[in-house]
Design a protein around this motif. Structure first.
Motif, mmCIF file in Angstrom:
data_model
loop_
_atom_site.group_PDB
_atom_site.id
_atom_site.type_symbol
_atom_site.label_atom_id
_atom_site.label_comp_id
_atom_site.label_asym_id
_atom_site.label_seq_id
_atom_site.Cartn_x
_atom_site.Cartn_y
_atom_site.Cartn_z
ATOM 1 N N ALA A 245 17.323 63.324 15.044
ATOM 2 C CA ALA A 245 17.761 61.915 15.152
ATOM 3 C C ALA A 245 19.024 61.650 14.347
ATOM 4 O O ALA A 245 19.828 60.788 14.705
ATOM 5 N N THR A 246 19.214 62.396 13.242
ATOM 6 C CA THR A 246 20.430 62.158 12.434
ATOM 7 C C THR A 246 21.513 63.191 12.766
ATOM 8 O O THR A 246 22.533 63.273 12.062
ATOM 9 N N ARG A 247 21.252 64.015 13.829
ATOM 10 C CA ARG A 247 22.223 65.044 14.235
ATOM 11 C C ARG A 247 22.590 65.947 13.060
ATOM 12 O O ARG A 247 23.753 66.257 12.809
ATOM 13 N N GLY A 248 21.529 66.298 12.329
ATOM 14 C CA GLY A 248 21.752 67.104 11.122
ATOM 15 C C GLY A 248 21.471 68.578 11.343
ATOM 16 O O GLY A 248 21.440 69.061 12.485
ATOM 17 N N ASP A 249 21.256 69.263 10.230
ATOM 18 C CA ASP A 249 21.004 70.714 10.256
ATOM 19 C C ASP A 249 20.011 70.998 9.140
ATOM 20 O O ASP A 249 20.391 71.168 7.988
ATOM 21 N N GLU A 261 5.268 75.241 17.845
ATOM 22 C CA GLU A 261 5.888 75.627 19.128
ATOM 23 C C GLU A 261 6.119 74.464 20.082
ATOM 24 O O GLU A 261 7.189 74.332 20.680
ATOM 25 N N SER A 262 5.146 73.554 20.199
ATOM 26 C CA SER A 262 5.319 72.457 21.178
ATOM 27 C C SER A 262 6.431 71.504 20.715
ATOM 28 O O SER A 262 7.180 70.961 21.524
ATOM 29 N N ILE A 263 6.578 71.367 19.403
ATOM 30 C CA ILE A 263 7.630 70.483 18.861
ATOM 31 C C ILE A 263 8.994 71.156 19.037
ATOM 32 O O ILE A 263 9.945 70.563 19.543
ATOM 33 N N SER A 264 9.062 72.439 18.688
ATOM 34 C CA SER A 264 10.323 73.184 18.844
ATOM 35 C C SER A 264 10.770 73.174 20.308
ATOM 36 O O SER A 264 11.953 72.948 20.605
ATOM 37 N N ALA A 265 9.804 73.356 21.204
ATOM 38 C CA ALA A 265 10.138 73.411 22.646
ATOM 39 C C ALA A 265 10.762 72.083 23.105
ATOM 40 O O ALA A 265 11.775 72.075 23.815
ATOM 41 N N ILE A 270 15.742 68.719 24.547
ATOM 42 C CA ILE A 270 16.686 67.573 24.466
ATOM 43 C C ILE A 270 18.047 68.014 23.944
ATOM 44 O O ILE A 270 18.938 67.192 23.745
ATOM 45 N N GLY A 271 18.185 69.336 23.670
ATOM 46 C CA GLY A 271 19.522 69.837 23.335
ATOM 47 C C GLY A 271 19.732 70.264 21.916
ATOM 48 O O GLY A 271 20.836 70.654 21.527
ATOM 49 N N CYS A 272 18.675 70.230 21.094
ATOM 50 C CA CYS A 272 18.820 70.734 19.716
ATOM 51 C C CYS A 272 18.833 72.262 19.731
ATOM 52 O O CYS A 272 18.251 72.882 20.630
ATOM 53 N N GLU A 273 19.472 72.842 18.721
ATOM 54 C CA GLU A 273 19.349 74.281 18.517
ATOM 55 C C GLU A 273 18.174 74.477 17.566
ATOM 56 O O GLU A 273 18.126 73.833 16.511
ATOM 57 N N VAL A 274 17.207 75.309 17.946
ATOM 58 C CA VAL A 274 16.019 75.533 17.103
ATOM 59 C C VAL A 274 15.890 77.030 16.865
ATOM 60 O O VAL A 274 15.774 77.794 17.825
ATOM 61 N N VAL A 275 15.959 77.428 15.590
ATOM 62 C CA VAL A 275 15.862 78.852 15.258
ATOM 63 C C VAL A 275 14.587 79.103 14.463
ATOM 64 O O VAL A 275 14.372 78.466 13.420
ATOM 65 N N VAL A 284 19.102 72.212 14.445
ATOM 66 C CA VAL A 284 20.466 71.664 14.403
ATOM 67 C C VAL A 284 20.565 70.603 15.501
ATOM 68 O O VAL A 284 20.423 70.915 16.689
ATOM 69 N N GLY A 285 20.730 69.347 15.066
ATOM 70 C CA GLY A 285 20.720 68.229 16.020
ATOM 71 C C GLY A 285 21.904 68.244 16.955
ATOM 72 O O GLY A 285 21.800 67.885 18.127
ATOM 73 N N GLY A 286 23.055 68.726 16.435
ATOM 74 C CA GLY A 286 24.222 68.798 17.333
ATOM 75 C C GLY A 286 24.665 67.411 17.784
ATOM 76 O O GLY A 286 24.437 66.428 17.094
ATOM 77 N N ASN A 287 25.271 67.386 19.020
ATOM 78 C CA ASN A 287 25.766 66.080 19.485
ATOM 79 C C ASN A 287 24.609 65.261 20.028
ATOM 80 O O ASN A 287 23.458 65.598 19.819
#
Ligand code: EPZ
Length: 430
Positions: A245-249, A261-265, A270-275, A284-287
């Motif tokens: 939500a804050t487009r953070g990292d 897993e269900s949260i990461s998925a 929605i476009g976040c990078e999840v490692v 990483v929230g990204g744009n």
């Protein structure tokens, strides 16, 4: 009344240590009274619900010694009462775990019915059905569950609904029943598995926890143990949604990625990078994120306890998202509060239709319950300007040092308990 005040706009960044799972600890602490030997438990979250349950355990006569904020030693040999005061039930619902624990050990328990709460009526009919199936006589007199048994005998129990509490409560009572108990349609949450593992470490014989069918072979007695609580899946998920939500990292540390897993998925959707790392997950929230749909389900589905936090992330995502709350009948109360911040969400029964907006605006809002309170804080951290969240006692029931952990990630947030302190905060941060 204490409040959180925050100035939104900073992207959260950095690492945060996740604490022990509140909902595992509540069942485990209740189960700890089922032996007369010493039990040592660590990785306890230092949150109000846990502290109240420890008070209740002391109140019925057990010896509780706090080793430190996150560890406790319990010896229940000196328990002199099988009835739990209403005061404790009113403060935390999980006091109902005393029924399974006391009934299992003493074949007798008198525990006030838990009230409903802000997310639904939350009956305990399935718990009672299980205790009766084990041979207990269970009556409700003047709002108190009176459960007594000559003997508890194993039984084949089918839960009409998947219920975390009923699964845990029946598992506890069945651990000291004669013969085998089978629980069908059992809850599979990580905290159910943690309670089963804890009971097994005390000498219980429980197989299949984490699947739909749990088999318990009753034993004569349980012995002492040392045990460490699993990490809190929902605390971790809350910080993951805050990163989105804050487009953070943000990297959440000391977690079990499989539990998330269900949260990461959904965050990836929605476009976040999840490692995923060994015992950490980085988000990483990204744009600006994009829409998706959520349907809360028992584990391993998307957790109902993450529904408000995910809704806040979707309130800011591009497009229209649909969130269906399939577990509780009244878990969208916080949407009215979000509307004060400029969100565009339509609630129809147990479905929320979310049209994402570019930005929320700070406002004064009220936390209606634990997880919704955390979600409103996430909304405030992403919003323009100042937000004040009231009724933060709900949040502190389940999140340890919430504002401190958020500040360590760059959030501009403080706990205040007067208008004067709020004004000082605003002058300080400008
Ligand atoms: C536990 O509540 C958690 N609380 C809740 O977390 C969580 O939302 C819930 O499980 C679902 O995961 C604790 O563990 C202390 P259920 P519980 O029995 O056990 C219905 C939080 O934020 N039901 O799985 O009470 C019930 O009404 C809290 O940490 C019956 O009908 O939940 C609900 O609709 C909020 N009869 C559904 O089943 C029963 O006898 C699931 O409830 C029992 C439950």
């Amino acid at each position: 009344m204490e409040q959180y005040i925050m100035k939104g706009g900073n992207s959260l960044a950095g690492e945060v240590q996740i604490g022990g799972a509140k909902n595992a600890a509540l069942g485990i602490l209740a189960a700890a009274i089922m032996t007369d030997e010493d039990v040592y438990i660590d990785n306890l979250p230092d949150v109000n619900d846990i502290n109240v349950l420890l008070e209740a355990i002391q109140h019925i006569g057990a010896v509780v010694s706090r080793v430190n904020r996150h560890a406790v030693r319990i010896n229940a040999e000196s328990i002199h009462a099988i009835s739990v005061e209403d005061e404790y039930m009113r403060r935390i619902r999980a006091s109902y775990y005393f029924i399974g624990a006391l009934l299992g050990k003493y074949k007798s328990a008198e525990v006030p019915l838990p009230g409903g709460c802000n997310i639904g009526s939350r009956p305990i009919d399935l718990h009672i059905k299980g205790f009766r199936a084990l041979g207990a006589k269970v009556e409700i007199e003047r709002g108190v569950v009176m459960a007594h048994a000559i003997d508890l005998v194993g039984s084949h129990i089918y839960l009409d609904k998947v219920s975390v509490g009923a699964t845990i409560n029946i598992m506890m009572a069945a651990s000291l029943a004669e013969g085998q108990t089978i629980i069908e349609n059992a809850a599979k949450e990580p905290h159910v598995v943690d309670v089963a593992n804890f009971l097994n470490s005390m000498g219980a014989n429980i197989r299949g926890a984490g699947t739909d069918v749990i088999r318990i072979k009753g034993v004569n007695r349980l012995h002492g143990t040392e045990y460490s609580i699993i990490p809190d899946q929902i605390e971790a998920g809350t910080f993951m949604c805050a990163a989105a939500a804050t487009r953070g990292d943000v990297t959440v540390r000391n977690v079990i990625p499989k539990h998330l897993e269900s949260i990461s998925a959904k965050l990836k959707e929605i476009g976040c990078e999840v490692v995923e790392l060994d015992d950490a997950v980085r988000v990483v929230g990204g744009n600006r994120q994009t829409r998706t749909n959520i349907n809360t389900q028992p584990y391993p589905g998307f957790p109902t306890d993450m529904q408000p936090q995910m809704t806040v992330a979707l309130a800011l995502a591009e497009g229209t998202s649909i969130v269906t709350e399939s577990i509780f009948e009244n878990r969208f109360k916080y949407v009215d509060e979000l509307a004060r911040m400029g969100s565009n969400i339509q609630v129809e029964g147990n479905v929320a239709i979310i049209s994402g907006v570019r930005r929320l605006k700070g406002a004064q809002v009220n936390a209606p319950d634990l997880r919704a309170g955390a979600a409103l804080v996430i909304a405030g951290l992403s919003a323009e300007g100042y937000t004040v969240v009231d009724e933060i006692g709900y949040i502190e029931r389940g999140y340890e040092h919430f504002e401190e952990k958020l500040r360590s990630l760059g959030a501009v947030i403080e706990k205040v308990d007067s208008q004067k302190e709020a004004r000082k905060f605003m002058l300080k941060v400008g």
